[in-house]
Design an enzyme around this catalytic site. Structure first.
Site, mmCIF file in Angstrom:
data_model
loop_
_atom_site.group_PDB
_atom_site.id
_atom_site.type_symbol
_atom_site.label_atom_id
_atom_site.label_comp_id
_atom_site.label_asym_id
_atom_site.label_seq_id
_atom_site.Cartn_x
_atom_site.Cartn_y
_atom_site.Cartn_z
ATOM 1 N N LEU A 38 4.518 41.824 67.421
ATOM 2 C CA LEU A 38 4.595 42.496 66.301
ATOM 3 C C LEU A 38 5.862 43.346 66.343
ATOM 4 C CD1 LEU A 38 1.322 45.023 68.141
ATOM 5 C CD2 LEU A 38 1.308 42.901 66.669
ATOM 6 N N HIS A 445 34.336 70.759 67.983
ATOM 7 C CA HIS A 445 35.987 70.346 68.388
ATOM 8 C C HIS A 445 35.814 69.555 69.863
ATOM 9 C CE1 HIS A 445 40.515 69.401 68.271
ATOM 10 N NE2 HIS A 445 40.353 69.231 68.645
#
Ligand code: FAD
Ligand code: NAD
Length: 467
Positions: A38, A445
């Site tokens: 599949l 940051h």
């Protein structure tokens, strides 16, 4: 004959997602797939195996080219073990396709392996080596996907003149890979082999690579790929491809009409894909196709037979796994009586080269053509502390915003982890954010995502902090 509420034909990302959503919504669902595994193109010979090889080849490339600068000495030059690389890729594919089998069981979806052919708009014949079956259903979803396209004068011998499928199963690293088509497949699979040491020549008909994306992206990517051994033949029209023994010869005419001859050991043909509807019995079911062979659908993905829907690569639109998935969910919810919606303008596009390219919304070229008043903000990764730390300073983020309202209209990025970073832009645009909205949101940051905020600051008021 067993009866279902919905039968999905094709078990790619469109089909298996549609089947799961139908089952979640309480429908008796079957999934028909002609291959043994599949997952369709994406899991077997597309997204997943290509990304596995892209990751492995990038590790090798870093080991050879940047480890010493990071202060890592390997002693001797690393060697490529292509057999192991392909084996690992196959294992990733195996695990992933088995995962889909598990999901089918979990959702109690009947999986039937074999080639499906409509015998009417409510019945499907499924032919397989184990014997044939016939099933009936109130509704059908066609999700039969696509196959590689070629050019009329090219013979794909699958040995020297190959498609993406063969390029994922190579037994040697090409010395010189000639790629026809500078789109996503050519550049991703070209990158795999360029990193492993191949010379890669890309012959592209248009005057830039990845021509459907924002022009800045193609220009920047061309610079980066040239640095790892790509050569580009833009505005070249291929006219002949011959293969003899261990060699291929590609002849093309350049913009001046002069003949250019490229000799390589492999030629990858990556000029697009075509919808796959072979022996599907569309006519018998009353399903029409358009002039390009795509299953014709209305605005609700309904075909010309009212109880038959079609999704993914076999219908119009971008040939992307996540577009197919969206459509699978959409159709399942529609059949269940809900009112789903897809915003096609906000389906992101990604090229998994390094640096990665990712894009959502309008390109600058589209805005110009539409006569829309817009502002541009940009931020180069060389100004990002995070990018310097990881030595990934190539690339730029470009934000396009409405001149009057500041609403973000398009985001185009080439740089480290752009494939993941584009998600923030998609969310922002789904909520119709302005460039200033992004500029006022705290970004951790140091991260690559700060560059998006900086580009948004630049777009909103030309007040980026770090440039
Ligand atoms: P498919 O995945 O093509 O699945 C269709 C399935 O239907 C197949 O399994 C086929 O065997 C089956 N089928 C066909 N006819 C019948 C029938 N009559 N009876 C039974 N079964 C049938 N997209 C991305 O978004 N990101 C990527 O990184 C990406 N990388 C790619 C890399 C490569 C090399 C390639 C080739 C494609 C890539 N794509 C990528 C595109 C992506 O694979 C397709 O957009 C996606 O697979 C389409 O999904 P689908 O469900 O429409 O069809
Ligand atoms: P593509 O449409 O991305 O690129 C094909 C390229 O071939 C274009 O640049 C086109 O101008 C060029 N071309 C066409 N005819 C030519 C000719 N005669 N001579 C030279 N160049 C020619 O197609 P693809 O790269 O084959 O990929 C097929 C599909 O698979 C795409 O639609 C893509 O969306 C999908 N895909 C997606 C990803 C991803 O999302 N990362 C990865 C691989 C494939």
């Amino acid at each position: 004959m067993e009866n279902f509420d919905v039968v999905v034909v094709g078990a790619g990302p469109g089909g298996y997602v549609a089947a799961i959503r139908c089952a979640q919504l309480g429908m008796k669902t079957a999934l028909v797939e002609r291959y043994k595994t599949l997952g369709g193109t994406c899991l077997n010979v597309g997204c997943i195996p290509s990304k596995a090889l892209l990751d492995s080849s990038e590790h090798y490339h870093q080991a050879v080219h940047t480890f010493d600068q990071h202060g890592i000495e390997l002693g001797s030059k690393p060697k490529v073990n292509l057999g192991q690389m392909i084996k690992r890729k196959n294992e990733v594919v195996d695990q992933t396709t088995k995962g889909i089998e598990y999901l089918m069981k979990k959702n109690k979806i009947t999986v039937i392996h074999g080639h499906g052919t409509f015998t009417s708009n409510t019945t499907l014949h499924v032919a397989s080596e184990q014997g044939d079956t016939a099933i009936a259903s109130k509704n059908f979803i066609i999700a039969t996907g696509s196959k590689p396209a070629s050019l009329p004068f090219i013979t794909i011998d699958k040995k020297r003149v190959i498609t993406s499928t063969e390029a994922l199963h190579m037994t040697e690293v090409p010395k010189h890979l000639v790629v026809i088509g500078g789109g996503v497949i050519g550049l991703e699979l070209g990158s795999v082999y360029a990193r492993l040491g191949s010379k890669v020549s890309v012959v592209e008909y248009m005057d830039g690579i990845i021509p459907t994306m924002d022009k800045t992206m193609g220009k920047e990517l061309q610079k980066s790929l040239s640095n790892i051994g790509f050569e580009f033949y833009l505005s070249h029209k291929v006219k002949e491809v011959t293969s003899k023994g261990k060699g291929v010869v590609v002849k093309a005419d350049n913009a001046k009409g002069e003949e250019v001859v490229l000799e390589g050991d492999y030629c990858l043909v990556s000029v697009g894909r075509k919808p796959y509807t072979e022996n599907l019995g569309l006519e018998t079911a009353g399903v029409q196709v358009d002039e390009r062979g795509r299953v014709l659908t209305n605005g609700h993905l309904q075909t010309t037979a009212a109880n038959i829907y079609a999704i993914g690569d076999v219908v119009k639109g971008a040939m992307l796994a996540h577009k197919a998935e969206e459509e699978g969910t959409y159709v399942a919810e529609l059949i269940a009586g809900q009112k789903p919606h897809i915003n096609y303008n906000l389906i992101p596009g990604v090229v998994y080269t390094w640096p990665e390219v990712a894009s959502v919304g309008f390109t600058e070229e589209q805005l110009k053509a539409d006569g829309k008043a817009y502002k541009v903000g940009s931020f180069p990764f060389k100004a990002s502390g995070r990018a310097r730390a990881s030595m990934d300073t190539e690339g730029v983020i470009k934000v396009l915003a409405d001149q009057q309202t500041d609403e973000i209209l398009g985001v185009h990025m080439i740089g480290p982890r752009a494939a993941d970073m584009i998600a923030e832009a998609v969310v922002a645009m789904e909520f119709r954010a302005s460039a200033e909205d992004i500029a006022r949101i705290s970004h951790a940051h140091p991260t690559f995502t700060e560059s998006f905020r900086e580009a948004a600051l630049d777009a909103t008021a030309k007040r980026a902090i770090h440039i």
